[in-house]
Design an enzyme around this catalytic site. Sequence first.
Site: not given
Length: 225
Positions: A20, A96, A130, A162, A173
């Site tokens: 996204k 969110r 990522r 991260r 998450r």
Amino acid sequence: MNKNEKPFEIIVLGPPLSGKGTQTELVAKTFDIPHISTGPILHTIKSDVSNPLSSEVMGYMDKGQLVPTELVNRLVADRIKQADCKFGYAMDGFPRTLEQAQFMDVSADVDYVFSIKISDTTIIERMSGRRVCKNGHTWHMKYSPPKVEGICDDCGEQLFQRDDDKEETVKARLEIYHRETDAIIKFYTDKGMLIEIDGETHIEGVFQQIVKKMVVDLRGKIGWK
Ligand code: AMP
């Protein structure tokens, strides 16, 4: 301001690693509007030790938990009032929660809500690749690798994984995402605003779907059949 003067108030919804951020950036560039993303805004606050909110924000983010809505709402409301948002903005990472969606509903006049649909299995696969730099630029070892391995093309900084991209954190998450998102999806579906996008395909394929929907809508608005 007349709505026609601010035609590009765009929200992109999607689970973590659905692409996204990439899609929102492409939309922003295409329509020459700012890309607003609560993730990088909060990462900047977290990394700035002189910011009084830094340790509070860090406490939530490093555990993969949501930062309190009241704080995030305030940051978003301030951001969309800025001069560069005069024609609109492309936003991801917000809303969110249902509470944030309701807040957005009274604080803005959103034109498009895109929802990128993608399975958890694909997300876990994407997770491992990522990488980000300290300025929040994002790359993927397989799907959008930097020219030099481990170095950000945009700013030359070192790339790293991260803490909130690590497998356990991603699972936490995803759990939060599913728990919160059903209500947001229903909220926008009931308002007749939700536009579903198939996120299982490649970057260009997803982007084409988004642009096509917008072009069809904009043609309708200007009466060009
Ligand atoms: P992201 O880069 O969008 O995956 O966001 C990274 C982290 O920032 C999340 O795990 C949350 O801790 C926090 N965050 C980002 N957007 C929001 C939001 N709209 N509400 C609450 N927390 C957020």
